[in-house]
Design a protein around this motif. Structure first.
Motif, PDB file in Angstrom:
ATOM      1  N   SER A 145       0.834  -1.203   0.000  1.00  0.00           N
ATOM      2  CA  SER A 145       0.000   0.000   0.000  1.00  0.00           C
ATOM      3  C   SER A 145       0.869   1.254   0.000  1.00  0.00           C
ATOM      4  O   SER A 145       2.038   1.217   0.402  1.00  0.00           O
ATOM      5  N   ILE A 146       0.275   2.353  -0.460  1.00  0.00           N
ATOM      6  CA  ILE A 146       0.939   3.653  -0.470  1.00  0.00           C
ATOM      7  C   ILE A 146       0.017   4.661   0.203  1.00  0.00           C
ATOM      8  O   ILE A 146      -1.175   4.729  -0.121  1.00  0.00           O
ATOM      9  N   THR A 147       0.553   5.437   1.111  1.00  0.00           N
ATOM     10  CA  THR A 147      -0.213   6.518   1.721  1.00  0.00           C
ATOM     11  C   THR A 147       0.158   7.824   1.022  1.00  0.00           C
ATOM     12  O   THR A 147       1.333   8.190   0.941  1.00  0.00           O
ATOM     13  N   LEU A 148      -0.868   8.517   0.525  1.00  0.00           N
ATOM     14  CA  LEU A 148      -0.705   9.728  -0.264  1.00  0.00           C
ATOM     15  C   LEU A 148      -1.414  10.887   0.421  1.00  0.00           C
ATOM     16  O   LEU A 148      -2.326  10.678   1.224  1.00  0.00           O
ATOM     17  N   SER A 149      -1.039  12.102   0.058  1.00  0.00           N
ATOM     18  CA  SER A 149      -1.727  13.261   0.611  1.00  0.00           C
ATOM     19  C   SER A 149      -1.672  14.410  -0.389  1.00  0.00           C
ATOM     20  O   SER A 149      -0.748  14.515  -1.200  1.00  0.00           O
ATOM     21  N   ASP A 150      -2.693  15.259  -0.320  1.00  0.00           N
ATOM     22  CA  ASP A 150      -2.707  16.506  -1.074  1.00  0.00           C
ATOM     23  C   ASP A 150      -3.177  17.619  -0.146  1.00  0.00           C
ATOM     24  O   ASP A 150      -3.205  17.441   1.077  1.00  0.00           O
ATOM     25  N   ALA A 151      -3.557  18.746  -0.687  1.00  0.00           N
ATOM     26  CA  ALA A 151      -3.953  19.887   0.148  1.00  0.00           C
ATOM     27  C   ALA A 151      -5.234  19.625   0.921  1.00  0.00           C
ATOM     28  O   ALA A 151      -5.519  20.301   1.915  1.00  0.00           O
ATOM     29  N   LYS A 152      -5.995  18.619   0.506  1.00  0.00           N
ATOM     30  CA  LYS A 152      -7.296  18.394   1.116  1.00  0.00           C
ATOM     31  C   LYS A 152      -7.341  17.211   2.078  1.00  0.00           C
ATOM     32  O   LYS A 152      -8.088  17.231   3.053  1.00  0.00           O
ATOM     33  N   SER A 153      -6.579  16.176   1.790  1.00  0.00           N
ATOM     34  CA  SER A 153      -6.739  14.959   2.592  1.00  0.00           C
ATOM     35  C   SER A 153      -5.520  14.057   2.487  1.00  0.00           C
ATOM     36  O   SER A 153      -4.615  14.282   1.670  1.00  0.00           O
ATOM     37  N   LYS A 154      -5.551  13.012   3.302  1.00  0.00           N
ATOM     38  CA  LYS A 154      -4.567  11.933   3.259  1.00  0.00           C
ATOM     39  C   LYS A 154      -5.328  10.634   3.027  1.00  0.00           C
ATOM     40  O   LYS A 154      -6.392  10.411   3.602  1.00  0.00           O
ATOM     41  N   PHE A 155      -4.801   9.759   2.186  1.00  0.00           N
ATOM     42  CA  PHE A 155      -5.503   8.521   1.866  1.00  0.00           C
ATOM     43  C   PHE A 155      -4.508   7.438   1.498  1.00  0.00           C
ATOM     44  O   PHE A 155      -3.368   7.725   1.111  1.00  0.00           O
ATOM     45  N   THR A 156      -4.938   6.192   1.629  1.00  0.00           N
ATOM     46  CA  THR A 156      -4.086   5.039   1.357  1.00  0.00           C
ATOM     47  C   THR A 156      -4.697   4.203   0.246  1.00  0.00           C
ATOM     48  O   THR A 156      -5.904   3.952   0.241  1.00  0.00           O
ATOM     49  N   VAL A 157      -3.867   3.775  -0.703  1.00  0.00           N
ATOM     50  CA  VAL A 157      -4.329   2.925  -1.801  1.00  0.00           C
ATOM     51  C   VAL A 157      -3.550   1.621  -1.769  1.00  0.00           C
ATOM     52  O   VAL A 157      -2.394   1.581  -1.339  1.00  0.00           O
ATOM     53  N   ALA A 158      -4.184   0.564  -2.238  1.00  0.00           N
ATOM     54  CA  ALA A 158      -3.577  -0.767  -2.217  1.00  0.00           C
ATOM     55  C   ALA A 158      -3.624  -1.389  -3.600  1.00  0.00           C
ATOM     56  O   ALA A 158      -4.026  -2.536  -3.773  1.00  0.00           O
ATOM     57  N   PHE A 159      -3.213  -0.611  -4.597  1.00  0.00           N
ATOM     58  CA  PHE A 159      -3.134  -1.125  -5.966  1.00  0.00           C
ATOM     59  C   PHE A 159      -1.882  -0.553  -6.631  1.00  0.00           C
ATOM     60  O   PHE A 159      -1.265   0.394  -6.128  1.00  0.00           O
ATOM     61  N   ASP A 160      -1.484  -1.136  -7.751  1.00  0.00           N
ATOM     62  CA  ASP A 160      -0.334  -0.640  -8.490  1.00  0.00           C
ATOM     63  C   ASP A 160      -0.560   0.827  -8.836  1.00  0.00           C
ATOM     64  O   ASP A 160      -1.655   1.214  -9.244  1.00  0.00           O
ATOM     65  N   CYS A 161       0.466   1.644  -8.699  1.00  0.00           N
ATOM     66  CA  CYS A 161       0.262   3.084  -8.757  1.00  0.00           C
ATOM     67  C   CYS A 161       1.411   3.781  -9.485  1.00  0.00           C
ATOM     68  O   CYS A 161       2.590   3.558  -9.169  1.00  0.00           O
ATOM     69  N   HIS A 162       1.051   4.630 -10.438  1.00  0.00           N
ATOM     70  CA  HIS A 162       2.017   5.454 -11.158  1.00  0.00           C
ATOM     71  C   HIS A 162       2.098   6.807 -10.465  1.00  0.00           C
ATOM     72  O   HIS A 162       1.120   7.559 -10.454  1.00  0.00           O
ATOM     73  N   VAL A 163       3.260   7.124  -9.902  1.00  0.00           N
ATOM     74  CA  VAL A 163       3.422   8.318  -9.079  1.00  0.00           C
ATOM     75  C   VAL A 163       4.129   9.408  -9.887  1.00  0.00           C
ATOM     76  O   VAL A 163       5.284   9.240 -10.295  1.00  0.00           O
ATOM     77  N   LEU A 164       3.461  10.538 -10.113  1.00  0.00           N
ATOM     78  CA  LEU A 164       4.051  11.621 -10.885  1.00  0.00           C
ATOM     79  C   LEU A 164       4.921  12.562 -10.045  1.00  0.00           C
ATOM     80  O   LEU A 164       5.832  13.191 -10.573  1.00  0.00           O
ATOM     81  N   ASN A 165       4.645  12.654  -8.752  1.00  0.00           N
ATOM     82  CA  ASN A 165       5.449  13.501  -7.872  1.00  0.00           C
ATOM     83  C   ASN A 165       6.684  12.711  -7.433  1.00  0.00           C
ATOM     84  O   ASN A 165       6.709  12.083  -6.378  1.00  0.00           O
ATOM     85  N   LYS A 166       7.705  12.753  -8.288  1.00  0.00           N
ATOM     86  CA  LYS A 166       8.872  11.901  -8.077  1.00  0.00           C
ATOM     87  C   LYS A 166       9.735  12.358  -6.906  1.00  0.00           C
ATOM     88  O   LYS A 166      10.419  11.551  -6.272  1.00  0.00           O
ATOM     89  N   GLU A 167       9.734  13.658  -6.613  1.00  0.00           N
ATOM     90  CA  GLU A 167      10.526  14.143  -5.477  1.00  0.00           C
ATOM     91  C   GLU A 167      10.029  13.536  -4.169  1.00  0.00           C
ATOM     92  O   GLU A 167      10.825  13.041  -3.363  1.00  0.00           O
ATOM     93  N   SER A 168       8.700  13.554  -3.973  1.00  0.00           N
ATOM     94  CA  SER A 168       8.162  12.968  -2.741  1.00  0.00           C
ATOM     95  C   SER A 168       8.310  11.453  -2.738  1.00  0.00           C
ATOM     96  O   SER A 168       8.491  10.837  -1.681  1.00  0.00           O
TER      97      SER A 168
END
Length: 255
Positions: free
Chosen positions: A227-250
């Protein structure tokens, strides 16, 4: 099954950039080995701990993109050599920022379709599914993020067309009204596949599930095995599927 597993594998490219791509690539390889333990992984570019094999290649031509007031350089113009580089009959090429959280990619290895790529993308934060046009054309963009191919004459022609699209990128940029300054493999493979199919349907080459993608504004907080835990300006959430991440710095920070 034994023959299949001995003649297939995953390619992951790793070249130095303004961020620590080796750190990202190492986590990518780790996730592949965890969820697809019987599939060998080869890194291309700089070696990565944990990979089964490595293919050394010099730095390809750079791409540049402006973020705010800074111009960033990265090297993503070698994947059109994947057919030459791969030692296998059946290969899946994935971006190093594609985090494998399941064994979903096994379905690509089980498929006899010669070429497979994603077309529809799932925007994780907005909970929407969309396609992207190639510039102002009627061609739907295919994502080069995940590419499955077999070693066949048609695939050989596809890679030749891909290389030609890269070489003549400025021409296609004018033809389809997109920017010529940053070469997108996504656009190049989309054009190449349409040419291979004589501008007919490419539906049979589309991976039958969406590519799950985060926007640049979404940060990676933590990465676990599944799983991956992600966050943006509005919320934090966790996903449990294959994921393409565009924010490479984080992503590099979380790895």
């Amino acid at each position: 099954m034994k023959k299949l597993l001995n003649d297939c594998g995953i390619l992951v490219y790793n070249f130095p950039s303004h961020i620590d791509y080796s750190k990202i690539a190492q986590r990518c390889v780790q996730q592949c080995k965890l969820h697809l333990p019987h599939i060998p992984v080869m890194t291309v570019g700089e070696p990565v701990d944990g990979a089964d094999q490595h293919y050394n290649i010099s730095l390809p031509n750079p791409n540049k993109r402006v973020f705010g007031t800074q111009s960033k350089t990265w090297h993503n113009l070698a994947r059109h050599f994947s057919l030459k580089i791969s030692p296998w009959h059946r290969t899946v090429v994935i971006d190093s920022d594609y985090m494998v959280m399941t064994d979903q990619l096994q379905k690509l290895f089980d498929s006899d379709q010669q070429i497979l790529m994603h077309r529809e993308w799932y925007d994780i934060t907005n909970d929407t599914v969309n396609t992207i046009p190639v510039g102002k054309s009627a061609i739907d963009m295919l994502w080069a993020t995940v590419l499955k191919f077999d070693r066949t004459p048609d695939v050989t022609e596809f890679f030749a067309l891909w290389q030609r699209a890269i070489k003549n990128y400025g021409y296609y940029a004018k033809l389809y009204a997109f920017s010529p300054y940053v070469i997108r493999n996504d656009f190049a493979v989309s054009i190449a596949l349409k040419q291979l199919m004589n501008w007919g349907s490419i539906d049979h080459c589309v991976i039958p599930w969406n590519i799950h993608t985060t926007r640049d504004t979404v940060s990676v907080d933590t990465i676990n095995d599944d799983s991956i835990t992600l966050s943006d300006a509005k919320s934090k959430f966790t996903v449990a599927f294959d994921c393409h991440v565009l924010n490479k710095e984080s992503l590099a920070d979380a790895c």
